[in-house]
Design a protein around this motif. Structure first.
Motif, PDB file in Angstrom:
ATOM      1  N   GLU A 161     -34.569 -32.892   2.910  1.00  0.00           N
ATOM      2  CA  GLU A 161     -34.977 -31.570   2.435  1.00  0.00           C
ATOM      3  C   GLU A 161     -33.808 -30.634   2.188  1.00  0.00           C
ATOM      4  O   GLU A 161     -33.873 -29.774   1.313  1.00  0.00           O
ATOM      5  N   ASN A 162     -32.723 -30.814   2.933  1.00  0.00           N
ATOM      6  CA  ASN A 162     -31.594 -29.900   2.773  1.00  0.00           C
ATOM      7  C   ASN A 162     -30.597 -30.353   1.703  1.00  0.00           C
ATOM      8  O   ASN A 162     -29.511 -29.796   1.596  1.00  0.00           O
ATOM      9  N   ALA A 163     -30.959 -31.342   0.890  1.00  0.00           N
ATOM     10  CA  ALA A 163     -30.082 -31.791  -0.195  1.00  0.00           C
ATOM     11  C   ALA A 163     -30.221 -30.846  -1.383  1.00  0.00           C
ATOM     12  O   ALA A 163     -31.327 -30.495  -1.790  1.00  0.00           O
ATOM     13  N   ASN A 164     -29.087 -30.433  -1.920  1.00  0.00           N
ATOM     14  CA  ASN A 164     -29.072 -29.541  -3.077  1.00  0.00           C
ATOM     15  C   ASN A 164     -29.018 -30.393  -4.340  1.00  0.00           C
ATOM     16  O   ASN A 164     -27.954 -30.835  -4.756  1.00  0.00           O
ATOM     17  N   VAL A 165     -30.165 -30.630  -4.949  1.00  0.00           N
ATOM     18  CA  VAL A 165     -30.221 -31.497  -6.133  1.00  0.00           C
ATOM     19  C   VAL A 165     -29.567 -30.853  -7.353  1.00  0.00           C
ATOM     20  O   VAL A 165     -29.349 -31.519  -8.365  1.00  0.00           O
ATOM     21  N   GLU A 166     -29.243 -29.575  -7.261  1.00  0.00           N
ATOM     22  CA  GLU A 166     -28.543 -28.885  -8.349  1.00  0.00           C
ATOM     23  C   GLU A 166     -27.035 -29.088  -8.240  1.00  0.00           C
ATOM     24  O   GLU A 166     -26.300 -28.760  -9.172  1.00  0.00           O
ATOM     25  N   ALA A 167     -26.553 -29.596  -7.126  1.00  0.00           N
ATOM     26  CA  ALA A 167     -25.113 -29.774  -6.898  1.00  0.00           C
ATOM     27  C   ALA A 167     -24.829 -31.232  -6.563  1.00  0.00           C
ATOM     28  O   ALA A 167     -24.568 -31.589  -5.423  1.00  0.00           O
ATOM     29  N   ILE A 168     -24.911 -32.090  -7.594  1.00  0.00           N
ATOM     30  CA  ILE A 168     -24.640 -33.514  -7.428  1.00  0.00           C
ATOM     31  C   ILE A 168     -23.497 -33.885  -8.360  1.00  0.00           C
ATOM     32  O   ILE A 168     -23.486 -33.502  -9.525  1.00  0.00           O
ATOM     33  N   SER A 169     -22.531 -34.635  -7.818  1.00  0.00           N
ATOM     34  CA  SER A 169     -21.437 -35.113  -8.660  1.00  0.00           C
ATOM     35  C   SER A 169     -21.314 -36.616  -8.486  1.00  0.00           C
ATOM     36  O   SER A 169     -21.624 -37.163  -7.428  1.00  0.00           O
ATOM     37  N   ALA A 170     -20.864 -37.297  -9.552  1.00  0.00           N
ATOM     38  CA  ALA A 170     -20.694 -38.750  -9.515  1.00  0.00           C
ATOM     39  C   ALA A 170     -19.344 -39.098 -10.140  1.00  0.00           C
ATOM     40  O   ALA A 170     -19.038 -38.655 -11.246  1.00  0.00           O
ATOM     41  N   VAL A 171     -18.559 -39.894  -9.405  1.00  0.00           N
ATOM     42  CA  VAL A 171     -17.240 -40.313  -9.879  1.00  0.00           C
ATOM     43  C   VAL A 171     -17.120 -41.816  -9.666  1.00  0.00           C
ATOM     44  O   VAL A 171     -17.429 -42.313  -8.585  1.00  0.00           O
ATOM     45  N   CYS A 172     -16.688 -42.520 -10.706  1.00  0.00           N
ATOM     46  CA  CYS A 172     -16.453 -43.959 -10.579  1.00  0.00           C
ATOM     47  C   CYS A 172     -14.950 -44.185 -10.728  1.00  0.00           C
ATOM     48  O   CYS A 172     -14.379 -43.925 -11.783  1.00  0.00           O
ATOM     49  N   GLN A 173     -14.328 -44.642  -9.639  1.00  0.00           N
ATOM     50  CA  GLN A 173     -12.885 -44.858  -9.641  1.00  0.00           C
ATOM     51  C   GLN A 173     -12.586 -46.204  -8.998  1.00  0.00           C
ATOM     52  O   GLN A 173     -13.096 -46.511  -7.927  1.00  0.00           O
ATOM     53  N   ASP A 174     -11.752 -46.999  -9.662  1.00  0.00           N
ATOM     54  CA  ASP A 174     -11.350 -48.316  -9.172  1.00  0.00           C
ATOM     55  C   ASP A 174     -12.557 -49.183  -8.825  1.00  0.00           C
ATOM     56  O   ASP A 174     -12.556 -49.921  -7.838  1.00  0.00           O
TER      57      ASP A 174
END
Length: 160
Positions: free
Chosen positions: A121-134
């Motif tokens: 419930e406390n997850a901010n679905v408006e503040a999600i980032s995704a990074v694919c590295q190595d």
């Protein structure tokens, strides 16, 4: 695929997967029942079983880590469904054979992959980032600040 050949037939996970694959391979109308898993469900279950992930919780965020070797950002989708389900999916395609080369052995997995995570419930679905590295996908979901405690409302007492 028969898991008995690999000596894995005693594992409950593999017997369930074996059953699901047999159900998905059977297309006859007589054997379909309302309780039988759909073809989509079987495909999704296979994709999820073959996509391991690590989940970490930090004081201010949740971090999901999934190995994605050899994939480009266009091959990976990160979505939020139903306002609280994080969906990581995509497809790894087989490399084209060049210069007459043929596969002698092919052990790296190809095909669709998918993972679903129900966010707290406390997850901010408006503040999600995704990074694919190595070859490692890192999805970070920020936490919402804790709600401020409600202050009691003071009501003035009138004398009649």
């Amino acid at each position: 695929m028969d898991f008995r050949i690999m000596g894995l037939d005693s594992s409950p996970l593999f017997s369930t997967l074996q059953h699901m694959m047999e159900m998905g391979a059977d297309d006859s109308a007589d054997n379909k029942s309302s309780n039988a898993p759909t073809r989509t469900y079987v495909r999704d279950a296979k994709a999820m079983a073959a996509t391991p992930a690590d989940v970490k919780e930090y004081p201010n965020s949740y971090v999901f880590i999934v190995d994605m070797p050899g994939l480009k950002s266009g091959d990976i989708k990160v979505q939020v469904e139903d306002d609280n389900v994080l969906l990581i999916s995509g497809e790894r395609k087989r490399e084209e054979e060049k210069d007459g080369a043929k596969y002698v052995r092919m052990e790296r997995r190809v095909g669709k992959f998918m993972r679903k995570f129900v966010l707290p419930e406390n997850a901010n679905v408006e503040a999600i980032s995704a990074v694919c590295q190595d070859g490692v996908l890192t999805v970070t979901v920020d936490k919402l600040p804790p709600p401020e405690p409600k202050k009691p409302k003071t009501i003035e007492v009138k004398i009649a």
